[in-house]
Design an enzyme around this catalytic site. Sequence first.
Site, PDB file in Angstrom:
ATOM      1  N   GLU A 122     -26.103 -49.203 -25.227  1.00 19.48           N
ATOM      2  CA  GLU A 122     -25.348 -48.351 -26.138  1.00 19.48           C
ATOM      3  C   GLU A 122     -24.273 -49.088 -26.941  1.00 19.48           C
ATOM      4  O   GLU A 122     -23.071 -48.855 -26.764  1.00 19.48           O
ATOM      5  CB  GLU A 122     -24.686 -47.209 -25.370  1.00 19.48           C
ATOM      6  CG  GLU A 122     -25.676 -46.300 -24.678  1.00 19.48           C
ATOM      7  CD  GLU A 122     -25.031 -45.027 -24.140  1.00 19.48           C
ATOM      8  OE1 GLU A 122     -23.798 -44.896 -24.234  1.00 19.48           O
ATOM      9  OE2 GLU A 122     -25.757 -44.167 -23.652  1.00 19.48           O
ATOM     10  N   GLU A 125     -31.755 -43.095 -20.074  1.00 22.66           N
ATOM     11  CA  GLU A 125     -30.711 -42.303 -19.408  1.00 22.66           C
ATOM     12  C   GLU A 125     -30.819 -40.863 -19.862  1.00 22.66           C
ATOM     13  O   GLU A 125     -30.992 -40.588 -21.052  1.00 22.66           O
ATOM     14  CB  GLU A 125     -29.295 -42.779 -19.786  1.00 22.66           C
ATOM     15  CG  GLU A 125     -28.830 -44.023 -19.099  1.00 22.66           C
ATOM     16  CD  GLU A 125     -27.404 -44.408 -19.500  1.00 22.66           C
ATOM     17  OE1 GLU A 125     -26.622 -43.542 -19.951  1.00 22.66           O
ATOM     18  OE2 GLU A 125     -27.076 -45.591 -19.366  1.00 22.66           O
TER      19      GLU A 125
HETATM   20  C1  GCO Z   1     -23.558 -44.210 -21.229  1.00 19.62           C
HETATM   21  C2  GCO Z   1     -23.562 -45.197 -20.202  1.00 19.62           C
HETATM   22  C3  GCO Z   1     -23.416 -44.664 -18.824  1.00 19.62           C
HETATM   23  C4  GCO Z   1     -22.636 -43.390 -18.644  1.00 19.62           C
HETATM   24  C5  GCO Z   1     -23.484 -42.179 -18.848  1.00 19.62           C
HETATM   25  C6  GCO Z   1     -22.744 -40.869 -18.673  1.00 19.62           C
HETATM   26  O1  GCO Z   1     -24.629 -43.820 -21.634  1.00 19.62           O
HETATM   27  O2  GCO Z   1     -22.496 -43.784 -21.658  1.00 19.62           O
HETATM   28  O3  GCO Z   1     -24.727 -45.920 -20.275  1.00 19.62           O
HETATM   29  O4  GCO Z   1     -22.773 -45.734 -18.267  1.00 19.62           O
HETATM   30  O5  GCO Z   1     -22.107 -43.344 -17.385  1.00 19.62           O
HETATM   31  O6  GCO Z   1     -24.016 -42.170 -20.120  1.00 19.62           O
HETATM   32  O7  GCO Z   1     -21.736 -40.769 -19.625  1.00 19.62           O
END
Ligand code: GCO
Length: 445
Positions: free
Chosen positions: A168, A356
């Site tokens: 990200e 994710e």
């Molecule tokens: C993100 C990160 C994660 C976070 C998850 C929840 O996507 O921000 O990769 O580390 O913990 O997304 O916010």
Amino acid sequence: MEELKCTDFGNDFIWGVSSSALQIEGGNTDGKGLSIWDEFSKQKKAILNNDTPEVACDFYNRYRDDIALVKELGIPNFRISFSWARIMPEGEGNVNAAGLAFYHKVIDTCNELGIVPWVTLYHWDLPLALEKKGGWTNREIINWFNNYVAVCVNEFKDKVKHWMVLNEPMVFTGAGYFLGAHAPGKKGLSNFLPAMHHAVLCQAIGLKIIKKIQPESIVGTTFSCSYITPNSTSQKDIKAAERMDVLLNRAFIEPSLGLGYPIKQIPFLKNIKKYFLPGDEELMKAGFDFIGIQNYTREVVKYTLCVPYLQSKIIPADKRKVFHTLMDWEVYPEAIYKMIKQFNAYEGVKKILVTENGASFPDEVLQNQVDDKNREQYINENLECVLRAKREGNKIYGYFVWSLTDNFEWAEGYKQRFGLIYVNFNSQGRIIKNSGYWYRDFLKS
Ligand code: GCO
């Protein structure tokens, strides 16, 4: 709820669960250098409740047990990240043998248990020593990152096949170098634009280095994304929503596909050219085997004069009075379907994996159980949307839940719980939540 079966997605669909080093490991020991998050969390009020990642889930000591839980849940793929400062305490130069030894143990444990490790090389925890030299705003980061990636891939090329270059980049540059809400807490365009450009260069150069050292590797990178809708049908809101979409969803992938920065749509990005050297346009191009998309919600956007440059703002979910998670993210499963389609539309994208997706809810432990129906339902409904996208022929090949265990949620500290497994941060006890059992049964189906 429709009864979903994992076989509906086909036999080669990739199922997994995600985590990241800083959020779980703790273990600032055995020669590990500090990261920007260790430093940032020392500042008063930078993190909710002044929490720090010092211990986190103590994965550094408990990795065997936690990976055994991945096995117990029958999850075939585990996404982790490497801590740059554990491997290279100063970010450059010296390599810490104990750091490499730790990741060997983690990866060996996965491989012994038949779990495929997927490794993100950079999940936001820049070595503090490099931040002191300007961090992502310093073009030298390209060399630092090159060397770090080469060290990792040379070391693990016989054991790790699946790599992700960055996690990200929009979030770590936007929150870290523009808003100052994340480490290292820098603000303004003069930090954000160089950080962004260097991250775009590193994401492409990282891929090329991995492929050179390990041609048979499978390499991706991950992008945050939110489905953006305008607050009204007014032209102003529609345009404001478009600008937000460009910034949040397009600004990092498009240069990697050879489309350049979307400067036409958001003119303030044009100053990024100040940080260009001849040849950068070419250097930004990547060609990933897959891209990871990470989606949690949609955002409703309206026009405003008060936000400089962008003139658009997000209306928080609680203000809109819609069902939302503890992060105040609207529960809107359709968003993942929309985002898969949006990324699928790029010709240069070969494969998409959801790397994710998940939800934080206020979990309660009752008689040693966590009955988190809302999380189970969240994942279930999101999967229905992923399946719809797949059936319609989109290039979607996998899905990873965020996250294995509750963990250190950046500026939100330990309040937010995203895990399939509950962590008692006082005792470090683990309880598999009902959503975890649900995922296990689903994967068996
Ligand atoms: C993100 C990160 C994660 C976070 C998850 C929840 O996507 O921000 O990769 O580390 O913990 O997304 O916010």
